[in-house]
Structure formats: structure tokens, C-alpha cells
Scaffold this motif. Structure first.
Motif, short mmCIF file in Angstrom:
data_model
loop_
_atom_site.label_atom_id
_atom_site.label_comp_id
_atom_site.label_asym_id
_atom_site.label_seq_id
_atom_site.Cartn_x
_atom_site.Cartn_y
_atom_site.Cartn_z
N SER A 144 0.84 -1.19 0.00
CA SER A 144 0.00 0.00 0.00
C SER A 144 0.88 1.24 0.00
CB SER A 144 -0.94 0.02 1.22
OG SER A 144 -0.20 0.00 2.43
N LEU A 145 0.34 2.32 -0.57
CA LEU A 145 0.97 3.64 -0.51
C LEU A 145 0.10 4.48 0.41
CD1 LEU A 145 3.16 5.58 -1.58
CD2 LEU A 145 1.55 6.25 -3.38
N VAL A 146 0.64 4.81 1.60
CA VAL A 146 -0.18 5.35 2.68
C VAL A 146 0.33 6.73 3.12
CG1 VAL A 146 -1.10 4.86 4.98
CG2 VAL A 146 -0.44 2.97 3.49
N PRO A 147 -0.53 7.75 3.13
CA PRO A 147 -0.15 9.03 3.74
C PRO A 147 0.17 8.81 5.22
CG PRO A 147 -2.13 9.28 2.42
CD PRO A 147 -1.88 7.81 2.53
N ASP A 148 1.27 9.40 5.69
CA ASP A 148 1.70 9.19 7.08
C ASP A 148 1.18 10.32 7.96
OD1 ASP A 148 3.18 8.91 9.53
OD2 ASP A 148 4.57 7.61 8.45
N GLY A 149 0.25 10.00 8.85
CA GLY A 149 -0.39 11.00 9.70
C GLY A 149 0.50 11.58 10.78
N ARG A 150 1.74 11.11 10.91
CA ARG A 150 2.67 11.66 11.89
C ARG A 150 3.44 12.86 11.33
NH1 ARG A 150 4.71 5.59 12.82
NH2 ARG A 150 4.72 5.85 10.55
N PHE A 151 3.10 13.24 10.09
CA PHE A 151 3.76 14.36 9.42
C PHE A 151 2.70 15.38 9.01
CE2 PHE A 151 6.63 10.85 9.08
CZ PHE A 151 7.90 11.38 9.05
N LEU A 152 3.12 16.63 8.85
CA LEU A 152 2.23 17.67 8.35
C LEU A 152 1.80 17.35 6.92
CD1 LEU A 152 4.29 20.66 9.74
CD2 LEU A 152 2.02 19.99 10.55
N TRP A 153 0.63 17.84 6.54
CA TRP A 153 0.04 17.45 5.26
C TRP A 153 -0.62 18.65 4.60
CZ3 TRP A 153 0.27 12.98 2.54
CH2 TRP A 153 -0.61 12.83 1.46
N GLN A 154 -0.49 18.75 3.27
CA GLN A 154 -1.15 19.81 2.52
C GLN A 154 -1.96 19.31 1.33
OE1 GLN A 154 1.16 23.88 2.77
NE2 GLN A 154 2.54 22.35 1.97
N GLY A 155 -1.58 18.20 0.72
CA GLY A 155 -2.26 17.72 -0.47
C GLY A 155 -1.54 18.14 -1.73
N PRO A 156 -1.84 17.47 -2.85
CA PRO A 156 -1.05 17.65 -4.07
C PRO A 156 -1.06 19.05 -4.65
CG PRO A 156 -3.00 16.28 -4.48
CD PRO A 156 -2.86 16.42 -3.00
N GLN A 157 -2.14 19.81 -4.48
CA GLN A 157 -2.19 21.14 -5.07
C GLN A 157 -1.40 22.18 -4.26
OE1 GLN A 157 -5.03 19.01 -5.46
NE2 GLN A 157 -4.03 18.86 -7.46
N ALA A 158 -1.28 21.98 -2.95
CA ALA A 158 -0.60 22.96 -2.10
C ALA A 158 0.81 22.57 -1.71
CB ALA A 158 -1.43 23.20 -0.82
N ALA A 159 1.11 21.29 -1.68
CA ALA A 159 2.41 20.82 -1.19
C ALA A 159 3.54 21.19 -2.15
CB ALA A 159 2.39 19.32 -0.96
N ARG A 160 4.72 21.31 -1.60
CA ARG A 160 5.93 21.54 -2.40
C ARG A 160 6.27 20.31 -3.22
NH1 ARG A 160 10.76 24.45 0.80
NH2 ARG A 160 12.57 24.06 -0.54
N GLY A 161 5.84 19.16 -2.73
CA GLY A 161 6.08 17.90 -3.40
C GLY A 161 5.63 16.76 -2.51
N ALA A 162 5.88 15.55 -2.95
CA ALA A 162 5.60 14.36 -2.16
C ALA A 162 6.90 13.61 -1.92
CB ALA A 162 4.60 13.45 -2.87
N TYR A 163 7.10 13.16 -0.70
CA TYR A 163 8.24 12.32 -0.36
C TYR A 163 7.68 10.94 0.01
CZ TYR A 163 12.82 10.93 1.48
OH TYR A 163 14.03 10.29 1.68
N VAL A 164 8.04 9.94 -0.79
CA VAL A 164 7.60 8.56 -0.55
C VAL A 164 8.74 7.80 0.11
CG1 VAL A 164 6.77 6.44 -1.61
CG2 VAL A 164 6.07 8.66 -2.55
N TRP A 165 8.47 7.20 1.27
CA TRP A 165 9.48 6.47 2.03
C TRP A 165 9.21 4.97 1.96
CZ3 TRP A 165 14.14 6.82 3.91
CH2 TRP A 165 14.59 5.87 4.82
N ALA A 166 10.25 4.19 1.66
CA ALA A 166 10.16 2.73 1.60
C ALA A 166 11.04 2.12 2.68
CB ALA A 166 10.59 2.23 0.23
N HIS A 167 10.44 1.35 3.57
CA HIS A 167 11.18 0.69 4.64
C HIS A 167 12.02 -0.46 4.09
CE1 HIS A 167 8.41 -2.74 4.51
NE2 HIS A 167 7.40 -1.87 4.53
N GLY A 168 12.92 -0.99 4.92
CA GLY A 168 13.71 -2.15 4.54
C GLY A 168 12.92 -3.44 4.70
N ARG A 169 13.58 -4.54 4.36
CA ARG A 169 12.99 -5.86 4.54
C ARG A 169 13.80 -6.59 5.61
NH1 ARG A 169 12.90 -11.29 2.64
NH2 ARG A 169 10.77 -12.03 2.23
N ALA A 170 13.20 -6.76 6.77
CA ALA A 170 13.92 -7.33 7.90
C ALA A 170 14.33 -8.78 7.62
CB ALA A 170 13.06 -7.27 9.16
#
Length: 345
Positions: free
Chosen positions: A126-152
Motif C-alpha cells: 500500500s501507498l499510505v499518507p503518514d499521519g505523523r507528518f504535516l500534510w497539505q495535499g497535491p495542489q498545495a504541497a511543495r512535493g511528495a516524499y515517498v518512504w520505503a522501509h527495509g525488509r527485515a
């Protein structure tokens, strides 16, 4: 050993003026914190790079203290107040908690909340917005940063894990943050790369003007794999990329050849790429030979390359999670990705 290598693009860099970040997020304004000295405001800026839960406390005498990433919000706030008192503060109170200002009389409105629903999802990811960060949405944000965790290595489930601290630098500057989460039971390298590209296409269609793909370990490897599709991403921050297991793994026999294929396949002349490799990384089969391959990832394959090769500040596969890495390189990562810097001086 410590090197920085930059390969400039053949195309002109897109050095655009930064958009004003989160005008409705008072928590980001260090100048507004009461009673603090210049030193205290500098420390408040460091506080803004911390994981949640987090709390910053201050006293009328100008003492302060902060805490982050304790088991719950109450324990975090209590620790911040106690630290403030230990530095001579009387009447210490919490000024900021998580993403909001809670100081009596200066309470900020609730900051924008990331959508709860996944932007895109499939069987096992899944591609999930992270609620622990500030949010603006695609029209207002400077950009999107997508983070991918490792595989333990032990098969632990990393879905929902908090992105590394440097991601806060991007978020505080106006980027929305989303996680590329994968089920460990189905998370295979090349399969995940296909999922990721599908997710990024959906995100681009939503209207984000800039998309940065970051990751740790296997997530970083997948981020580099996305460079084989022109126009999909504008930047990559690959922290300790790896996909072949730890010391002793039989897959190390073909790890370098696989990395060579990833580098050779890159076809994103608009993307600016950062790779951070650390000394004493148990997932790195050959640091020197990998360094040669990473240095070859320059123009015309990508628009710019910054290679942080075994920086002195931190070591080990998890070096990117060390606060010292973010304090030294966080702002540089943002400036390089946005073509406002060509290295970390």
C-alpha cells in the motif's frame, strides 16, 4: 573514508524558488517560542526533526527540555518537563507536542491531517499518507516524499514504521510524506519494484509537482530501480541500499552484478539522486566495488548524483537513522534534490 561526488546533468537543473511551507503550522516557527535564547531556538529546530511522539517544554526563566519517541505521548511530555526542570526551570510547561502548539493562550489550530485511506494499494502493499507528518495535499504541497522501509532479515513486519529523521527536513519544508508499505510474506525485490512504479504513477496523476523517492536498505534498492522509468520521480534518496542479505548470505555472489544492472538500467535524466553508503555495513558485500558502481550513476542516466561514501559521522547499516546523519546532511539532501546545491560542503 569520505567522498562526495556530483555528476551534473546535460540538461539544465530546475532550481525553482522554494514554496512557503505549511503557513498554517505554527509549530514550525522557532521564533514564536516564548522565553527562549538563541541557543534554545537552535535546539527547538533540532526538536522539529524528531520522531513522534515528541514534546518541547519551556520555563519563564528560559530553561527548556524536549523528549521524543518514548512509548506514549504522556510519558514523552512528562520527560520533556522533567528535563526542563533539571536545567533550572520552574513552572516548566509543554509548548509543542507532536505537530501542534499547546502552550496556554497560544494553542494552534489542529494542523492538516493526512488522509487515512491509502492512495493506492494491492495484494501485499500500500501507498499510505503518514499521519505523523504535516500534510497539505497535491495542489498545495511543495512535493511528495515517498518512504520505503527495509525488509527485515527475520521476517518482521515493518509496515507502519516511522521514516528516518531526514524525512522531517523535507516535510518541514512543505513535502507531504507517504509510506510504501509491504507485507513481509510477499515482499520480493523485483515484485516490489513493480508495485512501487504503479504507486508512483498514481501519485503523479494526483498532481504532485515533484516526487522524491527515499528508502532504507531494500526500500532504497527499490527506489533506485524506479529510475528505469523516465518521468516517474524527480529525486531519490537511497540510504544503505541492499537486497542480498547480511554477511554470509549466498546471494552475495551475485549482488554486485545485480547492482550493476540497476545502475545500467537508470533512464531518468530529470532525477537527482543521493546514495549514502556506510562503513561497517553488514549488508554491503564489497564497499569499494559498490562505490565504483554508485559513482557511475551520473549523467546522462540521471540529472545529478551525490554520493555520500562512508561518512565519518556514523557507521553501520542503520547509519541513516542516526540523528548525527540528519544534522550533518539533512538540509543538504533537500537542497541537492531541489538543484539548489551541488554537494555537501
Amino acid at each position: 573514508m569520505y567522498f562526495i561526488l556530483v555528476a551534473a546533468a546535460l540538461l539544465p537543473a530546475r532550481a525553482e524558488p522554494p514554496r512557503a511551507p505549511f503557513p498554517n503550522a505554527p509549530v514550525l516557527n522557532a521564533a514564536a517560542v516564548p522565553h527562549l535564547s538563541a541557543e534554545g531556538r537552535e535546539d527547538y529546530a533540532r526538536f522539529l526533526l524528531q520522531a513522534t511522539p515528541r514534546a518541547f517544554a519551556v520555563s519563564p526563566e528560559g530553561a527548556w527540555g524536549w523528549a521524543a519517541a518514548l512509548p506514549d505521548a504522556a510519558a514523552t511530555a512528562a520527560r520533556a518537563v522533567a528535563l526542563c526542570a533539571s536545567w533550572g526551570g520552574s513552572g516548566c510547561q509543554v509548548y509543542a507536542q507532536d505537530l501542534a502548539v499547546v502552550w496556554p493562550g497560544r494553542e494552534s489550530p489542529a494542523p492538516p491531517v493526512a488522509p487515512a485511506a491509502a492512495v493506492e494499494a494491492g495484494a501485499g502493499w500500500s501507498l499510505v499518507p503518514d499521519g505523523r507528518f504535516l500534510w497539505q495535499g497535491p495542489q498545495a504541497a511543495r512535493g511528495a516524499y515517498v518512504w520505503a522501509h527495509g525488509r527485515a532479515a527475520g521476517g518482521q513486519d515493518s509496515r507502519g514504521s516511522q521514516p528516518q529523521p531526514h524525512v522531517r527536513v523535507f516535510n518541514n519544508a512543505g513535502y507531504d510524506v507517504l509510506r510504501f508499505d509491504r507485507d513481509p510474506t510477499t515482499d520480493e525485490t523485483d515484485t516490489a519494484a513493480v508495485w512501487l512504479k504503479q504507486a508512483l504513477r498514481t501519485l503523479r496523476a494526483q498532481g504532485y509537482g515533484r516526487i522524491v523517492m527515499g528508502g532504507q536498505s531494500r526500500g532504497a534498492w527499490n527506489a533506485l530501480q524506479a529510475l528505469d522509468t523516465p518521468g516517474l520521480i524527480d529525486g531519490v534518496v537511497a540510504v544503505a541500499p541492499a537486497a542480498h542479505g547480511a554477511t554470509g548470505s549466498p546471494a552475495w555472489a551475485w549482488a554486485l552484478e545485480d547492482l550493476k544492472q540497476v545502475v545500467t538500467a537508470a533512464r531518468s535524466p530529470q532525477a537527482r539522486v543521493v546514495v549514502a553508503n556506510f562503513a561497517r555495513d553488514e549488508f554491503d558485500p564489497d564497499p569499494d566495488r559498490r562505490a565504483v558502481l554508485f559513482r557511475s550513476l551520473g549523467a546522462p542516466r540521471v540529472g545529478g548524483m551525490l554520493f555520500l561514501d562512508r561518512p565519518q559521522e556514523v557507521t553501520g547499516h542503520g547509519g541513516g537513522a542516526d540523528a548525527r546523519f540528519t544534522l550533518r546532511y539533512g538540509s543538504c539532501l533537500l537542497e541537492f534534490i531541489e538543484a539548489r546545491a551541488e554537494g555537501c560542503g
